[in-house]
Every structure is written in C-alpha cells, then in structure tokens.
Scaffold this active site. Structure first.
Site, PDB file in Angstrom:
ATOM      1  N   VAL A  11       0.673  -1.122   0.032  1.00  0.00           N
ATOM      2  CA  VAL A  11       0.032   0.058   0.246  1.00  0.00           C
ATOM      3  C   VAL A  11       0.925   1.588  -0.057  1.00  0.00           C
ATOM      4  CG1 VAL A  11      -1.578   1.399   1.287  1.00  0.00           C
ATOM      5  CG2 VAL A  11      -2.018  -0.910   1.229  1.00  0.00           C
ATOM      6  N   LYS A  35      14.553  -3.540   2.693  1.00  0.00           N
ATOM      7  CA  LYS A  35      13.696  -3.013   1.823  1.00  0.00           C
ATOM      8  C   LYS A  35      14.145  -1.590   1.611  1.00  0.00           C
ATOM      9  CE  LYS A  35       9.188  -5.225   2.995  1.00  0.00           C
ATOM     10  NZ  LYS A  35       8.076  -4.986   3.453  1.00  0.00           N
ATOM     11  N   THR A 118      -5.293  -0.441   7.681  1.00  0.00           N
ATOM     12  CA  THR A 118      -6.694  -0.919   8.239  1.00  0.00           C
ATOM     13  C   THR A 118      -6.779  -1.008   9.589  1.00  0.00           C
ATOM     14  OG1 THR A 118      -7.064  -1.830   6.046  1.00  0.00           O
ATOM     15  CG2 THR A 118      -8.533  -2.604   7.721  1.00  0.00           C
ATOM     16  N   GLU A 146      -7.631   2.260   2.148  1.00  0.00           N
ATOM     17  CA  GLU A 146      -7.217   1.916   0.926  1.00  0.00           C
ATOM     18  C   GLU A 146      -7.899   0.501   0.468  1.00  0.00           C
ATOM     19  OE1 GLU A 146      -5.521   3.372  -1.477  1.00  0.00           O
ATOM     20  OE2 GLU A 146      -6.120   1.774  -2.573  1.00  0.00           O
ATOM     21  N   PHE A 147      -8.375   0.776  -0.842  1.00  0.00           N
ATOM     22  CA  PHE A 147      -8.928  -0.448  -1.306  1.00  0.00           C
ATOM     23  C   PHE A 147      -8.602  -1.242  -2.610  1.00  0.00           C
ATOM     24  CE2 PHE A 147     -11.918   2.688   0.681  1.00  0.00           C
ATOM     25  CZ  PHE A 147     -12.858   1.734   1.621  1.00  0.00           C
ATOM     26  N   LYS A 199     -14.206   0.300   5.661  1.00  0.00           N
ATOM     27  CA  LYS A 199     -13.216  -0.773   4.981  1.00  0.00           C
ATOM     28  C   LYS A 199     -13.446  -2.180   5.353  1.00  0.00           C
ATOM     29  CE  LYS A 199      -9.508  -2.309   3.455  1.00  0.00           C
ATOM     30  NZ  LYS A 199      -9.254  -2.615   1.914  1.00  0.00           N
ATOM     31  N   PHE A 244     -16.809 -11.935  -7.620  1.00  0.00           N
ATOM     32  CA  PHE A 244     -16.367 -12.491  -6.221  1.00  0.00           C
ATOM     33  C   PHE A 244     -17.295 -13.721  -5.927  1.00  0.00           C
ATOM     34  CE2 PHE A 244     -13.018 -10.800  -3.632  1.00  0.00           C
ATOM     35  CZ  PHE A 244     -12.645  -9.957  -4.448  1.00  0.00           C
ATOM     36  N   CYS A 255      -5.442  -9.744   3.819  1.00  0.00           N
ATOM     37  CA  CYS A 255      -6.483  -8.571   4.213  1.00  0.00           C
ATOM     38  C   CYS A 255      -7.794  -9.500   4.681  1.00  0.00           C
ATOM     39  CB  CYS A 255      -6.925  -7.776   3.060  1.00  0.00           C
ATOM     40  SG  CYS A 255      -5.426  -6.443   2.703  1.00  0.00           S
ATOM     41  N   LYS A 315      -2.851 -15.584  -4.315  1.00  0.00           N
ATOM     42  CA  LYS A 315      -3.643 -15.416  -5.531  1.00  0.00           C
ATOM     43  C   LYS A 315      -2.706 -15.334  -6.575  1.00  0.00           C
ATOM     44  CE  LYS A 315      -4.439 -10.628  -5.413  1.00  0.00           C
ATOM     45  NZ  LYS A 315      -5.510  -9.606  -5.768  1.00  0.00           N
TER      46      LYS A 315
HETATM   47  N1  LIG Z   1      -2.056  -5.447   0.779  1.00  0.00           N
HETATM   48  C1  LIG Z   1      -3.009  -4.884   0.526  1.00  0.00           C
HETATM   49  O1  LIG Z   1      -3.419  -5.437  -0.853  1.00  0.00           O
HETATM   50  C2  LIG Z   1      -3.813  -3.764   1.087  1.00  0.00           C
HETATM   51  C3  LIG Z   1      -4.661  -3.212   0.674  1.00  0.00           C
HETATM   52  C4  LIG Z   1      -5.402  -2.106   1.539  1.00  0.00           C
HETATM   53  C5  LIG Z   1      -5.244  -2.128   2.682  1.00  0.00           C
HETATM   54  N2  LIG Z   1      -4.290  -2.790   3.128  1.00  0.00           N
HETATM   55  C6  LIG Z   1      -3.893  -2.250   4.572  1.00  0.00           C
HETATM   56  O2  LIG Z   1      -2.863  -1.324   4.334  1.00  0.00           O
HETATM   57  C7  LIG Z   1      -1.760  -1.760   5.763  1.00  0.00           C
HETATM   58  C8  LIG Z   1      -0.369  -1.986   5.017  1.00  0.00           C
HETATM   59  O3  LIG Z   1      -0.487  -3.353   4.128  1.00  0.00           O
HETATM   60  P1  LIG Z   1       0.694  -3.682   3.386  1.00  0.00           P
HETATM   61  O4  LIG Z   1       0.294  -5.016   2.606  1.00  0.00           O
HETATM   62  O5  LIG Z   1       1.488  -2.711   2.418  1.00  0.00           O
HETATM   63  O6  LIG Z   1       1.813  -4.075   4.412  1.00  0.00           O
HETATM   64  P2  LIG Z   1       3.277  -4.733   4.438  1.00  0.00           P
HETATM   65  O7  LIG Z   1       3.524  -5.530   5.500  1.00  0.00           O
HETATM   66  O8  LIG Z   1       3.671  -5.079   2.804  1.00  0.00           O
HETATM   67  O9  LIG Z   1       4.155  -3.108   4.625  1.00  0.00           O
HETATM   68  C9  LIG Z   1       4.133  -2.507   5.854  1.00  0.00           C
HETATM   69  C10 LIG Z   1       5.504  -1.819   5.709  1.00  0.00           C
HETATM   70  O10 LIG Z   1       5.346  -0.779   6.821  1.00  0.00           O
HETATM   71  C11 LIG Z   1       6.968  -0.845   7.517  1.00  0.00           C
HETATM   72  N3  LIG Z   1       6.874  -0.411   8.822  1.00  0.00           N
HETATM   73  C12 LIG Z   1       6.335  -1.056   9.783  1.00  0.00           C
HETATM   74  N4  LIG Z   1       6.604  -0.128  10.855  1.00  0.00           N
HETATM   75  C13 LIG Z   1       7.183   1.057  10.326  1.00  0.00           C
HETATM   76  C14 LIG Z   1       7.605   2.276  10.866  1.00  0.00           C
HETATM   77  N5  LIG Z   1       7.420   2.583  12.155  1.00  0.00           N
HETATM   78  N6  LIG Z   1       8.455   3.182  10.276  1.00  0.00           N
HETATM   79  C15 LIG Z   1       8.829   2.923   8.839  1.00  0.00           C
HETATM   80  N7  LIG Z   1       8.230   1.592   8.390  1.00  0.00           N
HETATM   81  C16 LIG Z   1       7.341   1.076   8.891  1.00  0.00           C
HETATM   82  C17 LIG Z   1       7.293  -2.259   7.422  1.00  0.00           C
HETATM   83  O11 LIG Z   1       8.681  -2.532   7.520  1.00  0.00           O
HETATM   84  C18 LIG Z   1       6.925  -2.649   5.980  1.00  0.00           C
HETATM   85  O12 LIG Z   1       7.761  -2.671   4.992  1.00  0.00           O
HETATM   86  C19 LIG Z   1      -2.415  -2.725   6.289  1.00  0.00           C
HETATM   87  O13 LIG Z   1      -3.037  -2.189   7.579  1.00  0.00           O
HETATM   88  C20 LIG Z   1      -3.374  -3.557   5.359  1.00  0.00           C
HETATM   89  O14 LIG Z   1      -4.433  -4.237   6.147  1.00  0.00           O
HETATM   90  C21 LIG Z   1      -3.297  -3.647   2.477  1.00  0.00           C
HETATM   91  O1  LIG Z   2     -14.370 -14.762  -6.398  1.00  0.00           O
HETATM   92  C1  LIG Z   2     -13.373 -14.684  -5.921  1.00  0.00           C
HETATM   93  C2  LIG Z   2     -12.420 -13.879  -5.681  1.00  0.00           C
HETATM   94  C3  LIG Z   2     -11.432 -14.110  -4.767  1.00  0.00           C
HETATM   95  N1  LIG Z   2     -11.184 -14.945  -4.129  1.00  0.00           N
HETATM   96  C4  LIG Z   2     -10.070 -15.201  -3.363  1.00  0.00           C
HETATM   97  O2  LIG Z   2     -10.011 -14.082  -2.303  1.00  0.00           O
HETATM   98  C5  LIG Z   2      -8.917 -13.570  -1.988  1.00  0.00           C
HETATM   99  C6  LIG Z   2      -8.478 -12.175  -2.103  1.00  0.00           C
HETATM  100  O3  LIG Z   2      -8.646 -11.887  -3.189  1.00  0.00           O
HETATM  101  P1  LIG Z   2      -8.662 -10.297  -3.672  1.00  0.00           P
HETATM  102  O4  LIG Z   2      -9.836  -9.666  -3.180  1.00  0.00           O
HETATM  103  O5  LIG Z   2      -8.353 -10.322  -5.337  1.00  0.00           O
HETATM  104  O6  LIG Z   2      -7.181  -9.970  -3.206  1.00  0.00           O
HETATM  105  P2  LIG Z   2      -6.600  -8.730  -2.177  1.00  0.00           P
HETATM  106  O7  LIG Z   2      -5.370  -8.259  -2.866  1.00  0.00           O
HETATM  107  O8  LIG Z   2      -6.615  -9.520  -0.947  1.00  0.00           O
HETATM  108  O9  LIG Z   2      -7.675  -7.558  -2.153  1.00  0.00           O
HETATM  109  C7  LIG Z   2      -8.563  -7.582  -1.084  1.00  0.00           C
HETATM  110  O10 LIG Z   2      -8.213  -6.922   0.115  1.00  0.00           O
HETATM  111  C8  LIG Z   2      -7.420  -5.821  -0.017  1.00  0.00           C
HETATM  112  C9  LIG Z   2      -6.923  -5.572   1.355  1.00  0.00           C
HETATM  113  O11 LIG Z   2      -7.849  -4.887   2.174  1.00  0.00           O
HETATM  114  C10 LIG Z   2      -8.642  -4.803  -0.260  1.00  0.00           C
HETATM  115  O12 LIG Z   2      -8.005  -3.558  -0.557  1.00  0.00           O
HETATM  116  C11 LIG Z   2      -9.196  -5.164  -1.645  1.00  0.00           C
HETATM  117  O13 LIG Z   2     -10.216  -4.273  -2.007  1.00  0.00           O
HETATM  118  C12 LIG Z   2      -9.836  -6.701  -1.547  1.00  0.00           C
HETATM  119  O14 LIG Z   2     -10.343  -7.101  -2.778  1.00  0.00           O
HETATM  120  C13 LIG Z   2      -7.688 -14.659  -2.949  1.00  0.00           C
HETATM  121  O15 LIG Z   2      -7.365 -15.503  -2.038  1.00  0.00           O
HETATM  122  C14 LIG Z   2      -8.654 -15.031  -3.952  1.00  0.00           C
HETATM  123  O16 LIG Z   2      -8.398 -16.205  -4.581  1.00  0.00           O
HETATM  124  C15 LIG Z   2     -12.232 -16.262  -4.194  1.00  0.00           C
HETATM  125  O17 LIG Z   2     -11.935 -17.266  -3.650  1.00  0.00           O
HETATM  126  N2  LIG Z   2     -13.090 -16.084  -5.165  1.00  0.00           N
END
Ligand SMILES: NC(=O)c1ccc[n+]([C@@H]2O[C@H](COP(=O)([O-])OP(=O)(O)OC[C@H]3O[C@@H](n4cnc5c(N)ncnc54)[C@H](O)[C@@H]3O)[C@@H](O)[C@H]2O)c1
Ligand SMILES: O=c1ccn([C@@H]2O[C@H](COP(=O)(O)OP(=O)(O)O[C@H]3O[C@H](CO)[C@@H](O)[C@H](O)[C@H]3O)[C@@H](O)[C@H]2O)c(=O)[nH]1
Length: 447
Positions: A11, A35, A118, A146-147, A199, A244, A255, A315
């Site tokens: 994110v 990193k 989140t 973030e979505f 969220k 979905f 997530c 995935k």
């Molecule tokens: N991965 C997704 O698709 C996604 C989508 C939407 C929301 N989110 C939410 O966003 C947040 C981040 O998710 P992510 O997947 O990017 O996490 P991530 O683990 O990939 O990245 C988090 C980063 O923050 C760094 N960090 C932690 N504490 C720190 C600090 N004090 N100073 C500087 N860096 C620091 C870590 O080293 C790591 O690189 C979570 O709350 C997650 O639920 C994730």
């Molecule tokens: O019809 C479906 C769609 C998805 N999946 C599974 O669901 C999981 C999540 O998939 P996806 O939503 O594409 O991936 P994420 O990157 O985890 O994204 C979700 O989680 C994020 C973190 O919160 C949100 O920001 C996104 O909107 C939300 O889609 C995976 O294991 C998929 O294989 C299924 O089994 N069936």
C-alpha cells in the site's frame, strides 16, 4: 504538496509512487533495512506488476528515509504500516502506534496524519487522544482507508471506485481529498469511525460472497448441479453482481482473513455476536480442509503418499504468501504424513512461510520437479502457467491413481478425465463421476 508516507509495503509504496506521479514531493520512511536499501537503489522490494516501471518514472521526486522521525516537513503524512492479526483475531496495532508516536513527536505544527492502514473502528479517535492531542502541535487526524488489490495495485490506485475520507475537521479532510482529486473518483466524506467501518464492511461483504458461493458449490456437488453455470446465472442479476462468485478453496491473503477476524473480534468486544461473519470465517477454514479430506479418500490415506501442491501465493499476480490456502493445505497434508512438494512460479517464501510448510513439505524450482512421481496434484492458485501446462506430460510423470484436485476450478475437467486423471474440483462433477451421480439420483445403475 509535500507528502510523507510511513511504510513502503504494497500500500505505502504504491501510494507514494502514485502521489509522486501526480506531482507531489514524496518522502517515504521504511524501517526494514533490506527494503530501504533496495528502494534507495531504485528497486521495488516485492513483486507487483507495473510498479517498478512506474517508480523508475518518478524516482526523481522521491526520497527514502529510515524512520518517520526523519521525514522532512510535510503537509500530509500517510501511515501505511502493517496491522497483522493477534492470536485471538484482534488487530496488532504495534506498528501503527509506533508510527503515529514517531510522527507526533516530530511533525511540524498543522501536519495532517492520514491513516491508510486498516485499523478497527474506534482506533483513530483513540490514537488522537493518546498521541496527537498530547503532542500539542495542532496535528489533525484523517482516516483514509485503501481498497487496492495486490497484483492490480497500480491500476487500482489510478482508478479507484471511491475515495473515503473520514475527518473530524473539514479542512484536514479536504487536504487529504485534494491528493486524489485528479483521479476523478467519487468522494465520500464522513467521520473517522465510519470511514474505518467502511473498510471492514467492504472486506467482510466480499469475504461473505466468497464463502456463500463456496457453500452453494458444496451443495451443487450433492445435488448434481454445476457451480460455473450457477454462479454465471446468479451474477446475471445486477443486484447481486458477478464479481467474487468464483468458488474454490477459499480466500487467503494479507487482508480478508485478518480483517474478518478483526471485525468479528471488535463486534464481540463491544458485546455483539456477529453470527454471520463467524460463519463466513468458519466456512473458509473448512473449505481448505475439504481438499485434504478428498485426497485422503481418493488416495486411501495420506501417510507416505506423494502430493504436489501447485501455487503458494494466495492468488495469481502476487508473491504474497500471507494466509495462503496453498501453504495451509501443504502444511495439513504434510502433517498427515504425505510427502509434499510445492511449487509456485513467483512466490518467494519467507523463512517463516517455509517453516509453516512443515518438515514433510519441500519447495521445488519447477512444476516438473513437483509433480514427478506424485500420486495427486492440488492446484491451489490459478497461475496461467498451470492453466497452460502440458497436462498429458504431467500425467505421464505422475504415479497412479493420478488424482487432481483443481482448487480454483481453472482447468478443463473433461479434458483432465480424458487424459486419465481422476478430477476433483469445487462444485463441479465431470465425466464419469457426473454420470454416476446423476444415475444414482435417478435410482438407476450407471452404464
Ligand atoms: N496489501 C494490500 O493489498 C492492502 C490493501 C488495502 C489495505 N491494506 C492495509 O494497509 C496496511 C499495509 O499493508 P501492506 O500489505 O502494504 O503491508 P506490508 O507489510 O507489505 O508493509 C508495511 C511496511 O511498513 C513498514 N513499517 C512498519 N513500521 C514502520 C515504521 N514505524 N516506520 C517505517 N516503516 C515501518 C514495514 O517494514 C513494511 O515494509 C495494512 O493495514 C493492510 O491491512 C493492505
Ligand atoms: O471470487 C473470488 C474472488 C477472490 N477469491 C479469493 O479471495 C482472496 C482475495 O482476493 P482479492 O480480493 O483479489 O485480493 P486482495 O489483494 O487480498 O484484495 C482484497 O483485500 C484488500 C486489502 O484490504 C482490499 O483493499 C481489496 O479491495 C480486496 O479485494 C484470494 O485468495 C482469492 O483467491 C475467491 O476465492 N473467489
């Protein structure tokens, strides 16, 4: 604007690059030295399609520092650190607290702190009371969930369905909304706790759709219906939507599993038993176990059997193995005594995930190595490489009884049966087993 981002994960880095591309001077704080070193060399430290090229194009407007306390003066600081699950499903806010504490101690007066991580409903107000107000420097707090999805993060950043901004003061909310104006997405301005809840409600409803269609698929198997047609028919109703509804071995990732557990926990903490969500979580857990049950039946036990698990990322399109069904299934099979070989085209297993695979599971460098001598194959992630594999060659490399469990319903079941496989999927019965099931229901022997 001058923007700071704390955390350069999926994110944080995507947001930072996106904001730099929109013309903002962007400074990123990343606490992980490996990193940080990669970023300073201009390299994206994880797999996300299109992100490296995008970073290359804006690197001149970005700087990377080792902590939030070292960020230059900013108009807005986005917090994008991890919020993993604690042991009982509660959110572990250690990284968030640390990041907010560091920003509160060093940010210049008037800075807006925007939470992209989140965090459970109620967290923002608590962070304001605990860290921002005591700092006494007029720091404003905004919830800005973030979505984006992994694997599609760049495109999702550029084309959001909506931008949600939760603020106590309109001015602070406006400043954050301004960062997204150029994207032209619908904007929802709300209070902090409602934004946090948007969220969780979104992820919980998406997870509910997945568990629902998986239960429908399980019933399809019993009554002889075909889940692909059923899901297509359901999805034709725009009120229900076609997204979905892909049945399979359930949701994984960084997530859905943790966010559903966190919402369930938050509800319980507030005295409410969220029965529907609890069931969604349980259905998802059982969906993985069903694979192991099926293989146990088909192979006449698992101890000493050789099984290939194809797909370790949760995935396709990502190297992320957090709460991945493939990893979990490999672990369960190994725990039941099977010799497991696991392959994934992209996922680099962290040391931790490698341990999670368990002592009976080994990772291979190629698909061919994973399937050689295997009696059964589980497809856990629908990577294109698996759809396009030479399955006749796979069958020849395997040993009887040539079982395949297509955990993502991504292969042609009829074609697999004609190659000699015993083919299992989720909510689908094909070929001989379908005929047998139909005949049994009609009360006549199968010809
Ligand atoms: N991965 C997704 O698709 C996604 C989508 C939407 C929301 N989110 C939410 O966003 C947040 C981040 O998710 P992510 O997947 O990017 O996490 P991530 O683990 O990939 O990245 C988090 C980063 O923050 C760094 N960090 C932690 N504490 C720190 C600090 N004090 N100073 C500087 N860096 C620091 C870590 O080293 C790591 O690189 C979570 O709350 C997650 O639920 C994730
Ligand atoms: O019809 C479906 C769609 C998805 N999946 C599974 O669901 C999981 C999540 O998939 P996806 O939503 O594409 O991936 P994420 O990157 O985890 O994204 C979700 O989680 C994020 C973190 O919160 C949100 O920001 C996104 O909107 C939300 O889609 C995976 O294991 C998929 O294989 C299924 O089994 N069936």
């Amino acid at each position: 604007m001058h923007v700071g981002v704390v955390g350069a994960g999926y994110v944080g880095l995507v947001a930072a690059v996106g904001l730099a591309a929109a013309g903002h001077d962007t400074a990123v704080a990343e606490a992980d030295p490996a990193k940080l070193a990669a970023l300073r060399e201009g390299r994206v430290p994880f797999y996300e399609p299109g992100l490296q090229e995008w970073l290359d194009s804006v690197a001149a407007r970005m700087t990377f520092v080792e902590s939030a306390g070292s960020l230059p003066p900013c108009d807005v600081v986005l917090i994008a650190v991890g919020t993993p699950s604690g042991p009982s499903g509660q959110t572990d806010l250690t990284q968030v607290r640390q990041a907010v504490r560091e920003v509160a101690a060093t940010a210049r007066p008037g800075t807006v702190v925007a939470m992209k991580s989140t965090v459970p409903p109620g967290t923002g107000l608590e962070l304001v009371r605990a860290y921002l107000e005591p700092a006494g420097r007029d720091l404003a707090y905004v919830s800005n969930p973030e979505f984006l999805r992994e694997g599609k993060a760049v495109d999702d950043w550029l084309h959001p369905d909506r931008v949600v901004v939760g603020a106590a003061e309109p001015g602070a909310g406006e400043r954050v909304a301004e960062l997204y104006r150029h994207l032209g997405a619908p904007l929802l301005m709300t209070d902090i706790t409602s934004a946090e809840m948007v969220k969780y409600a979104s992820n919980a409803l998406l997870a509910t759709k997945i568990s629902f269609i998986n239960e429908i698929a399980n019933v399809c198997e019993l009554v002889g219906a075909h889940i692909d047609d059923v899901a297509r028919g359901v999805g034709m109703d725009p009120r229900l939507g076609s997204h979905f509804l892909q049945a399979g071995i359930g949701y994984g990732g960084s997530c859905f599993p943790k966010d559903t557990r966190a919402l369930d926990f938050t509800a319980a903490l507030n005295g409410y038993s969220f029965e529907l969500l609890t069931a969604v979580i349980e259905v998802n857990r059982r969906q993985r176990i069903r694979v192991v049950q099926r293989l146990h039946e088909a192979l006449g036990g698992l101890a000493g059997r050789s099984v290939a698990v194809l797909g370790l990322s949760f995935k396709p399109g990502t190297d992320d193995t957090r709460e991945s069904p493939g990893v979990e299934i490999a672990r369960m099979l190994a725990g039941a005594g099977a010799e497991v070989r696991a392959y994934d085209p992209v996922a680099r297993l962290s040391q931790e995930a490698e341990q999670v695979l368990g002592p009976g599971a080994r990772r291979t460098a190629t698909l061919a190595e994973a399937v050689a001598g295997a009696q059964a194959v589980v497809v856990a992630t629908e990577w294109q490489e698996f759809r396009e594999a030479d399955w006749a060659a796979v069958r020849r490399a395997m040993e009887r009884p040539w079982v395949i469990f297509d955990g993502r319903n991504c292969l042609d079941g009829e074609a697999m049966e004609s190659l000699g496989f015993t083919y299992f999927a989720v909510g689908r019965q094909v070929g001989r087993r379908r005929q047998a099931a139909v005949a049994a229901r009609a009360g006549r022997p199968c010809e």
